[in-house]
Design an enzyme around this catalytic site. Structure first.
Site, short mmCIF file in Angstrom:
data_model
loop_
_atom_site.label_atom_id
_atom_site.label_comp_id
_atom_site.label_asym_id
_atom_site.label_seq_id
_atom_site.Cartn_x
_atom_site.Cartn_y
_atom_site.Cartn_z
N VAL A 47 51.68 95.80 100.98
CA VAL A 47 51.27 95.22 99.71
C VAL A 47 52.25 94.07 99.41
CG1 VAL A 47 50.11 97.15 98.58
CG2 VAL A 47 52.59 97.03 98.54
N LYS A 78 48.94 79.80 93.45
CA LYS A 78 49.19 80.60 92.24
C LYS A 78 49.97 79.72 91.26
CE LYS A 78 52.08 84.43 90.70
NZ LYS A 78 52.98 85.53 91.10
N VAL A 185 63.48 103.88 115.61
CA VAL A 185 64.91 104.20 115.67
C VAL A 185 65.10 105.64 115.21
CG1 VAL A 185 67.16 103.69 114.63
CG2 VAL A 185 65.71 101.83 115.47
N LEU A 333 62.81 95.93 100.61
CA LEU A 333 62.72 97.19 99.87
C LEU A 333 63.93 98.08 100.11
CD1 LEU A 333 58.90 97.84 100.43
CD2 LEU A 333 60.00 96.92 98.38
N THR A 344 58.55 89.26 92.12
CA THR A 344 59.87 88.70 92.42
C THR A 344 60.50 89.24 93.71
OG1 THR A 344 60.61 90.35 90.83
CG2 THR A 344 60.65 88.07 90.10
#
Ligand SMILES: Cc1cc2nc3c(=O)[nH]c(=O)nc-3n(C[C@H](O)[C@H](O)[C@H](O)COP(=O)(O)OP(=O)(O)OC[C@H]3O[C@@H](n4cnc5c(N)ncnc54)[C@H](O)[C@@H]3O)c2cc1C
Length: 491
Positions: A47, A78, A185, A333, A344
């Site tokens: 996403v 955008k 891994v 993340l 952002t």
């Protein structure tokens, strides 16, 4: 002087491939080998379809033209984010947060002054989109590419298919000399000082490196699991921890804005791509369960077809205490995540890579500037958090406990309290105040859009002198109508 020869990146999501590209390009004349390991079995989060204007700078840095990457990623322009239903008490049904372009220096002062006048109770124009070129272009669905005689740069972001963007960036990185390896891994070995020595895959391949980059997503395999770097949760004032995603085959309708609509326990995004629409509902599991959230999103989108599948996701909201620890840097993340209301995440990835490259080089590829880097990135995350928190704090919805608790939440940073205090006391909100957050990622204009958009104003005074509306006095409607003659329609 460091003996850096080999960098190993763990993870092939957008963060991993962005880092691989920027580092391979920047250090192409240095004897530094870059490896990227990813596991197709684990896959990517898949996403993240909206950007800030920073992504434009990324492609410029990489010398990749829009005409090449945009069709390859089903990308669209955008110009702003439109917020629907966040503040029913506002006379605006919805408001827009446009990216500020160069020409807007002509009108932003009028916007600020009008907001100040309105805070004194006088009835003047404060609808944010009327004061920004992008607001007007988005209303008229005009492409943000100006005619050659228009002497101002335009700023804009993009919508894109994140899986296609990953594939595109992978090909570019490999062409720049990055070695790509697929495998999971399964263990990580450390040196005696705790720094990372090598990664071992399920096929028993060993990847030694001098420096490691953890782009392994929410799992944060290296930073959290191995190096035990602490995670600071933002759940005290950002309640959303889940998302449900349902892309639809909605044909492209030339829209150039992200739509964010407030629902009962969060908000839904609609992102127009060239071939489909990205949709999702970001919500708090404390206030709604996943089945109900999915149903609410389907109702919102008008999807009756059960064959249109939904994907459910959990989100860790917060950031690592240190984004760079020992010989390892976290990006994406794995370093932290602030929910995607202002899209952002990739902006933070990109600015993190840029800061890291600069400071790593300045420190001769050693850990000399690690503390400086961690301070900069921590403050950036806090600044983004505060801006997002303000959206919830300022809502005027009464339809659920979720919105009420958000509004009543008192856990706010000093920097955010300072900004709100200044606004409520009728003081001018200056760049200086906004910069009281040292890592401020949002401009004075952005704060005005948010506060005016949510109608954070007192009641109108009984007596109105009838002058002082700079929008009218400076004929800004006519000004932007003339500007927009320099832009063509989205086809
Ligand atoms: C609901 C939602 C909406 C979002 N919307 C936006 C948005 O509009 N704009 C925006 O900028 N961002 C958005 N984001 C964030 C965005 O999706 C991410 O920042 C971006 O995709 C980068 O993710 P990543 O590369 O860090 O992680 P991932 O995409 O999760 O990639 C992780 C990689 O690590 C690999 N990996 C993990 N463990 C191992 C292992 N043991 N061995 C080998 N490989 C491993 C995986 O295979 C994968 O390649 C959103 C996120 C969510 C959850």
């Amino acid at each position: 002087m460091s003996t850096l020869k080999k960098i190993v990146i763990l993870g092939g999501g957008t963060a991993g491939w962005m880092a691989a590209n920027l580092m391979a390009k920047k250090w192409k004349n240095k004897p530094i080998a870059i490896y990227l390991i990813e596991s197709p079995c684990i896959g990517i989060v898949g996403v993240g379809e909206g950007s800030t204007p920073t992504l434009k700078a990324f492609f410029n840095q990489m010398n990749i033209a829009e005409s090449e990457w945009m069709p390859a990623c089903n990308a669209t322009y955008k110009l702003n984010i439109r917020f629907n239903g966040w503040s029913p008490s506002s006379p605006l049904n919805s408001y827009s947060h446009p990216f500020k372009s160069q020409v807007d220096v002509h009108s932003e002062r009028s916007f600020f002054v009008n907001c100040l006048t309105r805070r004194m109770g006088l009835n003047v124009t404060t609808d944010p989109e009327l004061f920004f070129l992008n607001g007007v272009l988005a209303q008229k669905k005009l492409k943000p590419e100006a005619a050659i005689n228009f002497p101002f740069n335009t700023e804009y972001g993009y919508h894109f298919d994140s899986a296609l963007l990953g594939t595109f960036l992978k090909e570019k990185a490999v062409a720049l000399g990055v070695t790509h390896y697929q495998g999971k891994v399964t263990s990580v070995e450390q040196h005696i000082d705790g720094s990372i020595k090598h990664l071992v895959t399920d096929a028993n391949n060993v990847f030694e490196g001098d420096f490691f980059i953890d782009c392994s997503g929410f799992e944060a395999v290296l930073m959290r699991q191995k190096l035990k770097v602490k995670f600071t949760s933002f759940s005290d004032n950002l309640f959303n921890d889940s998302a449900v995603v349902i892309p639809t085959n909605t044909p492209y309708d030339n829209s150039i804005e992200t739509i964010s609509t407030a629902l009962s326990a969060g908000w839904a995004w609609e992102i127009p791509l060239a071939n489909r629409q990205g949709n999702g509902y970001v919500y708090s599991s404390q206030f709604i369960d996943s089945d109900k959230a999915e149903r609410e999103l389907r109702d919102h989108l008008g999807i009756i077809d059960k064959d249109v599948n939904a994907k459910h996701l959990k989100m860790n909201i917060g950031q690592l205490e240190s984004h760079w620890s020992k010989n390892c840097l976290a990006l994406g993340l794995s370093q932290g995540f602030i929910e995607p209301l202002e899209a952002t995440a990739l902006h933070l990835v990109q600015t993190s890579i840029d800061s890291f490259i600069t400071l790593f080089e300045q420190g001769d590829f050693t850990n000399k500037y690690q503390t400086t880097y961690n301070k900069i990135v921590n403050e950036r995350f806090e600044s983004v958090r505060d801006y997002i928190v303000a959206h919830y704090k300022l809502n005027s919805r009464h339809d659920s406990d979720y919105w009420k608790e958000n509004r009543e939440n008192l856990i706010l940073s000093d920097a955010l309290l300072h900004i709100l205090d200044c606004w409520y006391k009728g003081k001018e909100l200056t760049q200086e105040v906004v910069m009281s957050q040292t890592g401020s990622q949002f401009s004075l204009s952005s704060w005005h859009c948010l506060l005016a958009g949510n109608n954070v104003f007192p009641s109108l005074a009984v007596k109105q002198p009838g002058v002082g509306d700079l929008y009218r006095e400076y004929q800004l409607e006519k000004f932007y109508a003339n500007c927009s003659l320099n832009f063509a329609s989205i086809i």
